[in-house]
Design a protein around this motif. Structure first.
Motif, PDB file in Angstrom:
ATOM      1  N   ALA A  57       0.850  -1.258  -0.039  1.00 25.07           N
ATOM      2  CA  ALA A  57       0.026   0.086  -0.226  1.00 25.07           C
ATOM      3  C   ALA A  57       0.985   1.324   0.192  1.00 25.07           C
ATOM      4  O   ALA A  57       0.458   2.245  -0.538  1.00 25.07           O
ATOM      5  CB  ALA A  57      -0.914   0.175   1.252  1.00 25.07           C
ATOM      6  N   ARG A  58       1.948   1.298   0.591  1.00 22.95           N
ATOM      7  CA  ARG A  58       2.900   2.500   0.792  1.00 22.95           C
ATOM      8  C   ARG A  58       2.064   3.534   1.177  1.00 22.95           C
ATOM      9  O   ARG A  58       2.203   4.933   0.892  1.00 22.95           O
ATOM     10  CB  ARG A  58       3.614   2.545  -0.584  1.00 22.95           C
ATOM     11  N   LEU A  59       1.180   3.461   2.359  1.00 28.50           N
ATOM     12  CA  LEU A  59       0.543   4.725   2.845  1.00 28.50           C
ATOM     13  C   LEU A  59       1.542   5.503   3.687  1.00 28.50           C
ATOM     14  O   LEU A  59       1.028   6.725   3.663  1.00 28.50           O
ATOM     15  CB  LEU A  59      -0.339   3.968   3.785  1.00 28.50           C
ATOM     16  N   LEU A  60       2.463   5.204   3.931  1.00 29.43           N
ATOM     17  CA  LEU A  60       3.616   5.906   4.783  1.00 29.43           C
ATOM     18  C   LEU A  60       4.261   6.828   3.835  1.00 29.43           C
ATOM     19  O   LEU A  60       5.254   7.664   4.544  1.00 29.43           O
ATOM     20  CB  LEU A  60       4.428   4.970   5.977  1.00 29.43           C
ATOM     21  N   GLY A  61       4.673   6.470   2.683  1.00 29.85           N
ATOM     22  CA  GLY A  61       5.482   7.215   2.064  1.00 29.85           C
ATOM     23  C   GLY A  61       6.777   6.470   1.957  1.00 29.85           C
ATOM     24  O   GLY A  61       6.968   5.421   2.463  1.00 29.85           O
ATOM     25  N   ASP A  62       7.767   7.316   1.533  1.00 29.75           N
ATOM     26  CA  ASP A  62       9.113   6.888   1.883  1.00 29.75           C
ATOM     27  C   ASP A  62       9.724   6.871   3.220  1.00 29.75           C
ATOM     28  O   ASP A  62       9.749   7.936   3.759  1.00 29.75           O
ATOM     29  CB  ASP A  62      10.078   7.725   0.825  1.00 29.75           C
ATOM     30  N   VAL A  63      10.075   5.616   3.714  1.00 31.81           N
ATOM     31  CA  VAL A  63      10.193   5.592   5.314  1.00 31.81           C
ATOM     32  C   VAL A  63      11.714   5.721   5.335  1.00 31.81           C
ATOM     33  O   VAL A  63      12.277   5.777   6.516  1.00 31.81           O
ATOM     34  CB  VAL A  63       9.606   4.461   5.803  1.00 31.81           C
ATOM     35  N   ALA A  64      12.631   5.504   4.584  1.00 30.76           N
ATOM     36  CA  ALA A  64      13.920   5.471   4.418  1.00 30.76           C
ATOM     37  C   ALA A  64      14.468   6.766   5.117  1.00 30.76           C
ATOM     38  O   ALA A  64      14.341   7.906   4.768  1.00 30.76           O
ATOM     39  CB  ALA A  64      14.678   4.910   3.327  1.00 30.76           C
ATOM     40  N   THR A  84      13.808  -2.577   8.868  1.00 35.65           N
ATOM     41  CA  THR A  84      14.319  -3.181   7.955  1.00 35.65           C
ATOM     42  C   THR A  84      14.304  -2.356   6.492  1.00 35.65           C
ATOM     43  O   THR A  84      15.109  -2.680   5.523  1.00 35.65           O
ATOM     44  CB  THR A  84      13.800  -4.601   7.361  1.00 35.65           C
ATOM     45  N   GLN A  85      13.228  -1.352   6.452  1.00 31.82           N
ATOM     46  CA  GLN A  85      13.294  -0.736   5.304  1.00 31.82           C
ATOM     47  C   GLN A  85      14.056   0.671   5.220  1.00 31.82           C
ATOM     48  O   GLN A  85      13.772   1.767   4.547  1.00 31.82           O
ATOM     49  CB  GLN A  85      11.998  -0.048   5.086  1.00 31.82           C
ATOM     50  N   GLY A  86      14.968   0.923   6.454  1.00 32.49           N
ATOM     51  CA  GLY A  86      15.986   1.930   6.312  1.00 32.49           C
ATOM     52  C   GLY A  86      15.373   2.773   7.474  1.00 32.49           C
ATOM     53  O   GLY A  86      15.943   4.146   7.625  1.00 32.49           O
ATOM     54  N   ALA A  87      14.048   2.838   8.146  1.00 30.89           N
ATOM     55  CA  ALA A  87      13.544   3.974   9.030  1.00 30.89           C
ATOM     56  C   ALA A  87      14.311   3.809  10.493  1.00 30.89           C
ATOM     57  O   ALA A  87      14.974   2.875  10.743  1.00 30.89           O
ATOM     58  CB  ALA A  87      12.197   3.734   9.249  1.00 30.89           C
ATOM     59  N   SER A  88      13.890   4.907  11.285  1.00 32.16           N
ATOM     60  CA  SER A  88      14.439   4.797  12.520  1.00 32.16           C
ATOM     61  C   SER A  88      13.209   4.854  13.576  1.00 32.16           C
ATOM     62  O   SER A  88      12.870   5.920  13.806  1.00 32.16           O
ATOM     63  CB  SER A  88      15.346   5.998  12.907  1.00 32.16           C
ATOM     64  N   PRO A  89      12.640   3.563  13.836  1.00 34.89           N
ATOM     65  CA  PRO A  89      11.367   3.629  14.505  1.00 34.89           C
ATOM     66  C   PRO A  89      11.540   3.475  16.084  1.00 34.89           C
ATOM     67  O   PRO A  89      12.738   3.054  16.322  1.00 34.89           O
ATOM     68  CB  PRO A  89      10.779   2.192  13.794  1.00 34.89           C
ATOM     69  N   VAL A  90      10.557   4.006  16.734  1.00 33.85           N
ATOM     70  CA  VAL A  90      10.333   4.043  17.923  1.00 33.85           C
ATOM     71  C   VAL A  90       9.054   3.417  18.276  1.00 33.85           C
ATOM     72  O   VAL A  90       8.034   3.935  17.583  1.00 33.85           O
ATOM     73  CB  VAL A  90      10.522   5.222  18.815  1.00 33.85           C
ATOM     74  N   ALA A  91       8.788   2.349  19.286  1.00 31.66           N
ATOM     75  CA  ALA A  91       7.702   1.812  19.152  1.00 31.66           C
ATOM     76  C   ALA A  91       7.240   1.741  20.742  1.00 31.66           C
ATOM     77  O   ALA A  91       8.253   1.753  21.831  1.00 31.66           O
ATOM     78  CB  ALA A  91       7.893   0.361  19.019  1.00 31.66           C
ATOM     79  N   PHE A  92       6.030   2.028  21.104  1.00 33.16           N
ATOM     80  CA  PHE A  92       5.593   2.361  22.291  1.00 33.16           C
ATOM     81  C   PHE A  92       4.334   1.691  22.499  1.00 33.16           C
ATOM     82  O   PHE A  92       3.323   1.485  21.539  1.00 33.16           O
ATOM     83  CB  PHE A  92       5.550   3.797  22.826  1.00 33.16           C
ATOM     84  N   ASP A  93       3.764   1.166  23.747  1.00 32.72           N
ATOM     85  CA  ASP A  93       2.649   0.536  24.015  1.00 32.72           C
ATOM     86  C   ASP A  93       2.301   0.933  25.599  1.00 32.72           C
ATOM     87  O   ASP A  93       3.234   0.917  26.544  1.00 32.72           O
ATOM     88  CB  ASP A  93       2.449  -0.970  24.017  1.00 32.72           C
ATOM     89  N   SER A 129       9.444  15.687  16.769  1.00 34.17           N
ATOM     90  CA  SER A 129      10.591  14.910  16.776  1.00 34.17           C
ATOM     91  C   SER A 129      10.385  13.627  16.249  1.00 34.17           C
ATOM     92  O   SER A 129      11.421  12.968  15.922  1.00 34.17           O
ATOM     93  CB  SER A 129      10.856  14.548  18.433  1.00 34.17           C
ATOM     94  N   PHE A 130       9.170  13.650  15.312  1.00 31.29           N
ATOM     95  CA  PHE A 130       9.031  12.418  14.539  1.00 31.29           C
ATOM     96  C   PHE A 130       8.650  12.873  12.972  1.00 31.29           C
ATOM     97  O   PHE A 130       7.801  13.962  13.045  1.00 31.29           O
ATOM     98  CB  PHE A 130       8.271  11.432  14.982  1.00 31.29           C
ATOM     99  N   ASP A 131       9.197  12.107  12.083  1.00 34.16           N
ATOM    100  CA  ASP A 131       8.524  12.459  10.734  1.00 34.16           C
ATOM    101  C   ASP A 131       7.385  11.810  10.198  1.00 34.16           C
ATOM    102  O   ASP A 131       6.774  12.230   9.401  1.00 34.16           O
ATOM    103  CB  ASP A 131       9.786  12.005   9.716  1.00 34.16           C
ATOM    104  N   ILE A 132       7.020  10.611  10.873  1.00 35.09           N
ATOM    105  CA  ILE A 132       5.988   9.641  10.577  1.00 35.09           C
ATOM    106  C   ILE A 132       5.401   9.062  11.941  1.00 35.09           C
ATOM    107  O   ILE A 132       6.204   8.771  12.764  1.00 35.09           O
ATOM    108  CB  ILE A 132       6.304   8.614   9.722  1.00 35.09           C
ATOM    109  N   ALA A 133       4.028   8.988  12.081  1.00 38.40           N
ATOM    110  CA  ALA A 133       3.587   8.577  13.140  1.00 38.40           C
ATOM    111  C   ALA A 133       2.370   7.260  12.518  1.00 38.40           C
ATOM    112  O   ALA A 133       1.844   7.528  11.305  1.00 38.40           O
ATOM    113  CB  ALA A 133       2.874   9.186  14.006  1.00 38.40           C
TER     114      ALA A 133
END
Length: 288
Positions: A57-64, A84-93, A129-133
């Motif tokens: 779907a690529r709904l987030l656009g380019d994540v690299a 694995t797609q070159g993003a720098s993710p942070v995950a919270f729950d 502080s983030f480009d994408i959520a």
């Protein structure tokens, strides 16, 4: 208290909802992963029970090269895929039980992302502080004041950043949670925002899920400062035979089960105002 009194629709405040859902997901984490872990994968990003993948779907656009926040990450399979797609993710729950599975999967896959235990209504991150959520069914259905959640996500996103989330399609609230023929007859009012509540013999909520209409969601987003780019209603794919709770091939071919909101924080936009910070902006938060 009989079974009819243990499952009902009633108003639930934020404190009760938070306590109920944190306890539920902590207790249910093992069973949830045992039932759904294979479908979700350990390093994969599925938006919904229909099986739509972000790789398609690529709904987030380019994540690299982008800093990405996964909201209500569960076992964080989406965040690991993003890594694995070159993003720098942070995950919270909110749930320590689900984060335990996220930590375990990091060990088995070798894909490690920062994990944070946090409340979606009080994000421990700085402004812009983030480009994408993003989130696939995380957090949003389980908080009383989802307008405040939208404002918090807006706060931590940089201008031009995307906020993409999937939730149960609001029209599903008209029907019973039945994947069979019993789930094809409308029995509830679409406009009744009373949460679905499971409670114990003392009347204390043990699970709470919130309903908002499509209009409510759009107003929450606009009030928080987002621009709606797309609303995706995934169709049930041919050959997909798996049933997940109330999702099934029977229902999926007749009406949508998932809504995915694709939004953007406009370039040059400012943090949400005082009304949004208080979490009482718009029809949705008043009607919950």
């Amino acid at each position: 208290m009989d079974d009819d009194e243990r499952v009902l629709r009633r108003r639930v405040g934020d404190t009760e909802a938070r306590r109920a859902n944190r306890g539920w997901w902590d207790a249910d984490a093992d069973d949830y992963q045992a039932e759904h872990g294979a479908f979700l994968g350990e390093v994969d990003f599925r938006w919904c029970p229909e099986g739509l993948r972000e790789s398609e779907a690529r709904l987030l656009g380019d994540v690299a090269g982008r800093r990405v926040l996964e909201v209500g990450c569960g076992a964080a399979s989406c965040a690991r895929w993003l890594a694995t797609q070159g993003a720098s993710p942070v995950a919270f729950d909110l749930s320590a039980g689900m984060l335990r599975h996220a930590a375990r999967a990091a060990g088995t896959t070798g894909v490690r992302v920062p994990l944070v235990q946090a409340d979606a209504l009080a994000l421990p991150f700085a402004e812009a502080s983030f480009d994408i959520a993003c989130t696939a069914f995380g957090a949003i259905p389980f908080v009383d004041d989802s307008a405040a959640l939208m404002a918090e996500v807006h706060r931590v996103l940089r201008p031009g950043g995307r906020w993409v989330f999937s939730v149960t399609h609001p029209m599903r609230w008209v029907f019973l949670d039945d994947p069979g023929e019993g789930g094809l007859t409308a029995v509830h009012s679409y406009f009744d925002r009373s949460p679905y509540v499971e409670q114990d013999e003392r009347g204390v909520a043990s699970y709470v899920e919130q309903h908002r209409t499509l209009g409510d969601r759009i107003r929450e987003l606009i009030d928080a400062g987002f621009r709606l780019l797309d609303l995706v209603e995934p169709e049930w794919p041919a050959g997909h035979r798996e049933t997940w709770g109330q999702w099934s091939p029977l229902r999926g071919r007749l009406f949508p089960g998932t809504a995915i909101f694709v939004t953007e924080k406009p370039a040059g936009s400012y943090p949400a105002g005082a009304a949004h910070r208080s979490g009482r902006a718009g029809t949705a938060s008043e009607s919950g």
